[in-house]
Design a protein around this motif. Sequence first.
Motif, PDB file in Angstrom:
ATOM      1  N   SER A 165      -1.876  -6.542 -17.726  1.00 28.66           N
ATOM      2  CA  SER A 165      -1.144  -5.485 -17.030  1.00 28.66           C
ATOM      3  C   SER A 165       0.178  -6.004 -16.461  1.00 28.66           C
ATOM      4  O   SER A 165       0.234  -7.098 -15.908  1.00 28.66           O
ATOM      5  CB  SER A 165      -2.004  -4.936 -15.884  1.00 28.66           C
ATOM      6  N   PRO A 166       1.242  -5.204 -16.565  1.00 33.68           N
ATOM      7  CA  PRO A 166       2.519  -5.626 -15.975  1.00 33.68           C
ATOM      8  C   PRO A 166       2.482  -5.643 -14.445  1.00 33.68           C
ATOM      9  O   PRO A 166       3.261  -6.348 -13.818  1.00 33.68           O
ATOM     10  CB  PRO A 166       3.524  -4.602 -16.501  1.00 33.68           C
ATOM     11  N   SER A 167       1.579  -4.875 -13.844  1.00 38.09           N
ATOM     12  CA  SER A 167       1.411  -4.883 -12.389  1.00 38.09           C
ATOM     13  C   SER A 167      -0.054  -5.161 -12.068  1.00 38.09           C
ATOM     14  O   SER A 167      -0.888  -4.260 -12.071  1.00 38.09           O
ATOM     15  CB  SER A 167       1.834  -3.549 -11.763  1.00 38.09           C
ATOM     16  N   LYS A 168      -0.356  -6.423 -11.821  1.00 33.71           N
ATOM     17  CA  LYS A 168      -1.745  -6.827 -11.557  1.00 33.71           C
ATOM     18  C   LYS A 168      -2.315  -6.125 -10.330  1.00 33.71           C
ATOM     19  O   LYS A 168      -3.440  -5.640 -10.340  1.00 33.71           O
ATOM     20  CB  LYS A 168      -1.860  -8.340 -11.360  1.00 33.71           C
ATOM     21  N   GLY A 169      -1.539  -6.068  -9.251  1.00 34.98           N
ATOM     22  CA  GLY A 169      -2.007  -5.434  -8.019  1.00 34.98           C
ATOM     23  C   GLY A 169      -2.303  -3.956  -8.203  1.00 34.98           C
ATOM     24  O   GLY A 169      -3.321  -3.448  -7.734  1.00 34.98           O
ATOM     25  N   ARG A 170      -1.436  -3.265  -8.898  1.00 35.42           N
ATOM     26  CA  ARG A 170      -1.639  -1.836  -9.138  1.00 35.42           C
ATOM     27  C   ARG A 170      -2.872  -1.586 -10.003  1.00 35.42           C
ATOM     28  O   ARG A 170      -3.682  -0.714  -9.714  1.00 35.42           O
ATOM     29  CB  ARG A 170      -0.401  -1.248  -9.809  1.00 35.42           C
ATOM     30  N   TYR A 171      -3.014  -2.389 -11.060  1.00 36.63           N
ATOM     31  CA  TYR A 171      -4.180  -2.237 -11.935  1.00 36.63           C
ATOM     32  C   TYR A 171      -5.462  -2.554 -11.169  1.00 36.63           C
ATOM     33  O   TYR A 171      -6.441  -1.822 -11.259  1.00 36.63           O
ATOM     34  CB  TYR A 171      -4.069  -3.130 -13.175  1.00 36.63           C
ATOM     35  N   PHE A 172      -5.442  -3.640 -10.417  1.00 39.19           N
ATOM     36  CA  PHE A 172      -6.605  -4.037  -9.636  1.00 39.19           C
ATOM     37  C   PHE A 172      -7.023  -2.915  -8.685  1.00 39.19           C
ATOM     38  O   PHE A 172      -8.206  -2.552  -8.615  1.00 39.19           O
ATOM     39  CB  PHE A 172      -6.303  -5.312  -8.843  1.00 39.19           C
ATOM     40  N   ASN A 173      -6.076  -2.356  -7.945  1.00 41.49           N
ATOM     41  CA  ASN A 173      -6.390  -1.289  -6.985  1.00 41.49           C
ATOM     42  C   ASN A 173      -6.924  -0.033  -7.667  1.00 41.49           C
ATOM     43  O   ASN A 173      -7.834   0.612  -7.149  1.00 41.49           O
ATOM     44  CB  ASN A 173      -5.166  -0.949  -6.137  1.00 41.49           C
ATOM     45  N   ALA A 174      -6.393   0.286  -8.816  1.00 40.32           N
ATOM     46  CA  ALA A 174      -6.795   1.519  -9.497  1.00 40.32           C
ATOM     47  C   ALA A 174      -8.109   1.394 -10.269  1.00 40.32           C
ATOM     48  O   ALA A 174      -8.844   2.378 -10.388  1.00 40.32           O
ATOM     49  CB  ALA A 174      -5.685   1.954 -10.456  1.00 40.32           C
ATOM     50  N   HIS A 175      -8.435   0.190 -10.773  1.00 37.72           N
ATOM     51  CA  HIS A 175      -9.558   0.076 -11.707  1.00 37.72           C
ATOM     52  C   HIS A 175     -10.683  -0.858 -11.280  1.00 37.72           C
ATOM     53  O   HIS A 175     -11.780  -0.771 -11.838  1.00 37.72           O
ATOM     54  CB  HIS A 175      -9.052  -0.380 -13.075  1.00 37.72           C
ATOM     55  N   ILE A 176     -10.428  -1.748 -10.333  1.00 42.35           N
ATOM     56  CA  ILE A 176     -11.438  -2.755 -10.013  1.00 42.35           C
ATOM     57  C   ILE A 176     -11.888  -2.712  -8.557  1.00 42.35           C
ATOM     58  O   ILE A 176     -13.092  -2.734  -8.275  1.00 42.35           O
ATOM     59  CB  ILE A 176     -10.925  -4.170 -10.383  1.00 42.35           C
ATOM     60  N   ARG A 177     -10.975  -2.654  -7.633  1.00 38.82           N
ATOM     61  CA  ARG A 177     -11.279  -2.796  -6.201  1.00 38.82           C
ATOM     62  C   ARG A 177     -12.477  -1.987  -5.740  1.00 38.82           C
ATOM     63  O   ARG A 177     -13.380  -2.526  -5.110  1.00 38.82           O
ATOM     64  CB  ARG A 177     -10.045  -2.450  -5.364  1.00 38.82           C
TER      65      ARG A 177
END
Length: 81
Positions: free
Chosen positions: A45-57
Amino acid sequence: MPSTVIADMAYDPETQTLSVWFRPSGRRYDYFEVPAVEYDALRLSPSKGRYFNAHIRDSYPFTQSDRAEPRPRLQPHVAAR
């Protein structure tokens, strides 16, 4: 893997455990039952933080480590397609 939120991450495909170290605290969180394809998508993902918050957290069970720990150097995993 430049990210303003995530310092580093590692994935164990045998246990499906994703370990994430956060900036600036260095705290580690271990996320369980994370499919390899999800880790690959986060890693690419180009934005790790955004992907993490949307899909994993909020999607997987996790534990927080008691203290900052050294990060292992693991090989990136790429799921078979």
